[in-house]
Write a protein that holds these residues in place. Structure first.
Motif, PDB file in Angstrom:
ATOM      1  N   ILE A  82       1.820   5.010   1.026  1.00 13.56           N
ATOM      2  CA  ILE A  82       1.569   5.836   2.211  1.00 13.56           C
ATOM      3  C   ILE A  82       1.949   7.296   2.009  1.00 13.56           C
ATOM      4  CG2 ILE A  82       1.852   3.861   3.771  1.00 13.56           C
ATOM      5  CD1 ILE A  82       4.571   5.146   4.582  1.00 13.56           C
ATOM      6  N   ASP A 106       1.769   5.179   8.699  1.00 17.72           N
ATOM      7  CA  ASP A 106       0.550   5.197   7.883  1.00 17.72           C
ATOM      8  C   ASP A 106       0.526   6.379   6.915  1.00 17.72           C
ATOM      9  OD1 ASP A 106       0.118   7.338   9.578  1.00 17.72           O
ATOM     10  OD2 ASP A 106      -1.767   6.575  10.427  1.00 17.72           O
ATOM     11  N   ARG A 150       0.840  -1.195   0.000  1.00 20.40           N
ATOM     12  CA  ARG A 150       0.000   0.000   0.000  1.00 20.40           C
ATOM     13  C   ARG A 150       0.876   1.246   0.000  1.00 20.40           C
ATOM     14  NH1 ARG A 150       0.618  -2.614   4.572  1.00 20.40           N
ATOM     15  NH2 ARG A 150       0.982  -1.532   6.553  1.00 20.40           N
ATOM     16  N   SER A 167       0.721   9.601   7.776  1.00 21.21           N
ATOM     17  CA  SER A 167       0.241  10.843   8.400  1.00 21.21           C
ATOM     18  C   SER A 167       1.403  11.598   9.045  1.00 21.21           C
ATOM     19  CB  SER A 167      -0.820  10.529   9.454  1.00 21.21           C
ATOM     20  OG  SER A 167      -0.261   9.778  10.526  1.00 21.21           O
TER      21      SER A 167
END
Length: 440
Positions: free
Chosen positions: A335, A372, A333, A374
């Motif tokens: 990020i 993640d 994924r 952020s």
């Protein structure tokens, strides 16, 4: 290389013991490293007193390294000895605390160096809370004389941890690429040095190019890419023996190695038919497993501290960005979604952050984000900053900085908050730093 082998032999004889310490139930002397703007703590560190007629220079040397370590952290402000109003002659005596308060010292370190009959050095030190009028720490070390610098770093680590509550990082080493020569014929050698830039040692001769060195968890093995035989391949270098071996005889180029946290595996990039993917090699069996299969370029793997995930860079989304996957290759994924391109992710030893290089046009900077994606924030603002590496406590990073025009690669350090940027002195130009774990 010989100097390093002597040092390794000395470490085997290292003993650590504790002196009696009357640590209070509550100590006022502390530095909150999580504050946004930490004021350096004033601390007095007199030269360590000699225990014998030939120990004076050793006391001066060790105290000097401790002062330099703590000042370099940006969290301490060692006071000038010329302003001291009390002369320490006995480290077992309680200091005259009013004398140290008079020069605004909040902490005091007293020490003694004594050469033993068997030739070893004995180093004692005590850390005092000047305003609390109490001893916070007392330790004793034994080592061979040529290992005095490491003892100084261990003293610094002990003081740093007692006052900040975090592990120190001074008793560590940096492996890096030493560079010299003209731009069209650059000589790049594998080198190693202490965290403060002292004791630099060249591990390769410079007759072939080397790049991207990485320590294993014991700090005794280095993985790196080399152009031996004109083909880029990954090699392992044993620091203690000087032996190097190729990591797999692959038909195509291999690069960008990184050890797993347990040291049993190496994640690497293997190029096949113009496509680069990430593979995982078991060092015990030399079995290799492919983790990515995207037609884009996947490279720069970095393990999470628990070994369960791998961060990497990929241009599968039309620009170079950071991705995370499980260690078996599942759950890939993206990020990073900020402006510009993002690469060279490196997981913090704490597991809470990823450091990375951001490129916007011709401008490269170092940033951090949560795993993640952020909380992205940039912590440097140079012209060309890249390739971050973490201190083992997750508080400080080193990176490569180049001036405009690609001139003068240097190694710099910066606090994770973005404060306290400092150049690390190296023999000539230097790049690709990698920080070791704490030396055991």
């Amino acid at each position: 290389m010989k100097r390093f082998l002597i040092l390794c032999a000395a470490l085997a004889a290292l003993l650590v013991g504790a002196l009696p310490a009357s640590t209070p139930a509550w100590a006022a002397l502390q530095v909150d490293v999580n504050q946004g703007n930490v004021q350096p703590l004033p601390i007095a560190i007199p030269d360590f007193i000699p225990g014998g007629p030939n120990d004076a220079q050793s006391g001066v040397n060790i105290a000097g390294v401790v002062r330099a370590d703590l000042e370099r952290s940006g969290l301490f402000r060692p006071l000038d000895q010329h302003g001291f109003t009390e002369h320490v002659t006995n480290i077992n005596a309680v200091p005259g605390f009013p004398n140290w308060r008079a020069i605004n010292a909040q902490g005091l370190v007293t020490g003694q160096v004594t050469q033993q009959p068997d030739g070893r050095l004995r180093v004692d030190f005590r850390l005092w809370d000047v305003y609390g009028e109490s001893q916070m720490l007392g330790l004793q070390f034994f080592t061979t004389p040529e290992n005095w610098r490491r003892i100084a770093h261990m003293v610094s680590d002990a003081i740093y941890e007692r006052i900040t509550g975090e592990k120190g990082y001074f008793d560590t080493r940096i492996v890096f690429i030493s560079e010299n020569g003209p731009a069209i014929k650059r000589v790049k050698r594998l080198a190693i040095m202490d965290e403060d830039g002292a004791n630099p040692i060249f591990l390769t001769r410079g007759d072939y190019m080397v790049l991207t060195p990485r320590f294993n968890p014991t700090a005794q093995m280095i993985a790196y890419m080399s152009y031996i035989g004109a083909k880029p391949r990954i090699y392992l270098f044993d620091i203690e023996t000087g032996k190097q071996e190729m990591l797999g005889n692959f038909p195509n180029m291999t690069f960008s190695p990184r050890f797993s946290p347990d040291g049993n595996q190496v994640a690497l990039t293997l190029e096949t038919a113009g496509n680069s993917d990430i593979y995982l090699m078991d060092l015990r069996t030399r079995a290799i497993r492919r983790l990515t299969t995207d037609p884009a370029i996947d490279t720069a793997p970095s393990f999470s501290p628990d070994g369960r995930q791998i961060a990497f860079e990929s241009d599968r989304g039309s620009s170079k960005q950071i991705y995370v996957m499980n260690v078996d290759g599942s759950g890939q994924r993206r990020i990073s979604f900020g402006a510009g391109e993002n690469g060279t992710p490196v997981w913090s030893p704490r597991g809470d952050l990823l450091a990375f290089t951001k490129q916007q046009g011709s401008h490269f900077t170092i940033g951090v984000m949560h795993p993640d994606g952020s909380g992205e924030r940039m912590i440097t603002n140079g012209y060309h900053d890249e390739g971050p590496t973490w201190a083992p406590n997750g508080r400080v990073l080193m990176f490569t900085r180049e001036a405009p025009g690609g001139r003068g690669a240097q190694i710099w350090s910066v606090d994770v908050t973005g404060r306290n940027e400092r150049r690390v002195l190296t023999p000539g130009d230097a790049s690709d730093p990698a920080w070791s774990p704490l030396i055991q």
